[in-house]
Write a protein that holds these residues in place. Structure first.
Motif, PDB file in Angstrom:
ATOM      1  N   SER A 100       0.827  -1.217   0.000  1.00 52.44           N
ATOM      2  CA  SER A 100       0.000   0.000   0.000  1.00 52.44           C
ATOM      3  C   SER A 100       0.860   1.265   0.000  1.00 52.44           C
ATOM      4  CB  SER A 100      -0.933   0.006   1.215  1.00 52.44           C
ATOM      5  OG  SER A 100      -0.187  -0.012   2.414  1.00 52.44           O
ATOM      6  N   GLU A 101       2.124   1.152   0.400  1.00 51.21           N
ATOM      7  CA  GLU A 101       3.040   2.298   0.425  1.00 51.21           C
ATOM      8  C   GLU A 101       4.030   2.288  -0.730  1.00 51.21           C
ATOM      9  OE1 GLU A 101       4.797   3.259   4.223  1.00 51.21           O
ATOM     10  OE2 GLU A 101       3.132   2.310   5.283  1.00 51.21           O
ATOM     11  N   LYS A 102       3.930   1.302  -1.595  1.00 53.71           N
ATOM     12  CA  LYS A 102       4.823   1.185  -2.745  1.00 53.71           C
ATOM     13  C   LYS A 102       4.632   2.400  -3.647  1.00 53.71           C
ATOM     14  CE  LYS A 102       3.423  -1.315  -6.191  1.00 53.71           C
ATOM     15  NZ  LYS A 102       3.391  -0.270  -7.189  1.00 53.71           N
ATOM     16  N   PRO A 103       5.709   2.988  -4.145  1.00 55.68           N
ATOM     17  CA  PRO A 103       5.544   4.114  -5.067  1.00 55.68           C
ATOM     18  C   PRO A 103       4.913   3.651  -6.383  1.00 55.68           C
ATOM     19  CG  PRO A 103       7.875   3.541  -4.838  1.00 55.68           C
ATOM     20  CD  PRO A 103       7.120   2.678  -3.890  1.00 55.68           C
ATOM     21  N   ASP A 104       4.159   4.527  -7.002  1.00 56.93           N
ATOM     22  CA  ASP A 104       3.472   4.195  -8.247  1.00 56.93           C
ATOM     23  C   ASP A 104       4.432   3.774  -9.358  1.00 56.93           C
ATOM     24  OD1 ASP A 104       1.030   4.730  -7.087  1.00 56.93           O
ATOM     25  OD2 ASP A 104       0.959   6.795  -7.827  1.00 56.93           O
ATOM     26  N   TRP A 105       5.631   4.315  -9.366  1.00 61.96           N
ATOM     27  CA  TRP A 105       6.577   4.020 -10.435  1.00 61.96           C
ATOM     28  C   TRP A 105       7.216   2.643 -10.304  1.00 61.96           C
ATOM     29  CZ3 TRP A 105      11.185   2.967  -8.269  1.00 61.96           C
ATOM     30  CH2 TRP A 105      11.517   3.594  -7.070  1.00 61.96           C
ATOM     31  N   TYR A 106       7.089   2.007  -9.144  1.00 64.29           N
ATOM     32  CA  TYR A 106       7.709   0.691  -8.947  1.00 64.29           C
ATOM     33  C   TYR A 106       6.716  -0.416  -9.270  1.00 64.29           C
ATOM     34  CZ  TYR A 106      10.206  -3.222  -6.944  1.00 64.29           C
ATOM     35  OH  TYR A 106      10.843  -4.422  -6.779  1.00 64.29           O
ATOM     36  N   GLU A 107       7.099  -1.320 -10.152  1.00 62.78           N
ATOM     37  CA  GLU A 107       6.254  -2.450 -10.505  1.00 62.78           C
ATOM     38  C   GLU A 107       6.792  -3.723  -9.868  1.00 62.78           C
ATOM     39  OE1 GLU A 107       5.154  -2.931 -14.611  1.00 62.78           O
ATOM     40  OE2 GLU A 107       5.504  -0.793 -14.958  1.00 62.78           O
ATOM     41  N   ILE A 108       5.945  -4.451  -9.179  1.00 62.09           N
ATOM     42  CA  ILE A 108       6.321  -5.755  -8.627  1.00 62.09           C
ATOM     43  C   ILE A 108       6.262  -6.748  -9.778  1.00 62.09           C
ATOM     44  CG2 ILE A 108       5.656  -7.592  -7.035  1.00 62.09           C
ATOM     45  CD1 ILE A 108       4.608  -5.371  -5.163  1.00 62.09           C
ATOM     46  N   CYS A 109       7.372  -7.368 -10.059  1.00 58.30           N
ATOM     47  CA  CYS A 109       7.483  -8.214 -11.252  1.00 58.30           C
ATOM     48  C   CYS A 109       7.711  -9.685 -10.920  1.00 58.30           C
ATOM     49  CB  CYS A 109       8.613  -7.701 -12.141  1.00 58.30           C
ATOM     50  SG  CYS A 109       8.332  -6.032 -12.752  1.00 58.30           S
ATOM     51  N   ASP A 110       7.311 -10.110  -9.745  1.00 57.34           N
ATOM     52  CA  ASP A 110       7.406 -11.529  -9.427  1.00 57.34           C
ATOM     53  C   ASP A 110       6.052 -12.010  -8.915  1.00 57.34           C
ATOM     54  OD1 ASP A 110       7.188 -10.857  -6.688  1.00 57.34           O
ATOM     55  OD2 ASP A 110       9.336 -10.951  -6.358  1.00 57.34           O
ATOM     56  N   SER A 111       5.949 -13.286  -8.659  1.00 55.33           N
ATOM     57  CA  SER A 111       4.667 -13.856  -8.231  1.00 55.33           C
ATOM     58  C   SER A 111       4.584 -14.053  -6.716  1.00 55.33           C
ATOM     59  CB  SER A 111       4.431 -15.191  -8.941  1.00 55.33           C
ATOM     60  OG  SER A 111       5.485 -16.088  -8.638  1.00 55.33           O
TER      61      SER A 111
END
Length: 122
Positions: A100-111
């Motif tokens: 919920s605090e992750k910046p918008d520009w960062y994409e989580i790319c794992d499962s």
């Protein structure tokens, strides 16, 4: 600071809270007390105690500024900044917390499993 971890850490997780991001302290590996040995530099470790909802004390090296995790923890298992390891920790990321605090520009790319704040533990 110098330390060794005997065997592989139990797991790796990534925290996206603003606190960990600003400390440069993510991802973490979790180690058991009996597999962690601090060899040198305890006097150089500075601890930062969190305010709620955060619960982990963060530590850094006064000499070089490196974020460490919780090497002075009395807990049976505790986090160490994975970036402090010279070798492959063998484990791979198994969760993301505080997405919920992750910046918008960062994409989580794992499962890996995602949690809005701290994962529930039993």
């Amino acid at each position: 600071m110098r330390f060794i971890i005997k065997g592989a850490p139990g797991m790796m997780g990534t925290c996206h809270c603003s606190r960990c991001r600003k400390l440069g302290a993510t991802p973490f590996v979790f180690v058991k007390r009996e597999q962690f040995e601090l060899l040198a530099g305890e006097a150089d470790i500075q601890c930062v105690v969190p305010e709620a909802p955060y619960k982990y004390v963060r530590s850094f090296c006064r000499r070089c500024g490196t974020s460490l995790g919780e090497p002075l923890s009395d807990d049976a298992s505790f986090p160490i900044n994975a970036h402090c390891l010279d070798d492959d920790p063998v484990v791979r990321n198994s969760f993301h917390e505080f997405v919920s605090e992750k910046p918008d520009w960062y994409e989580i790319c794992d499962s890996a499993q995602q949690f809005q704040d701290h994962p529930e533990t039993s």
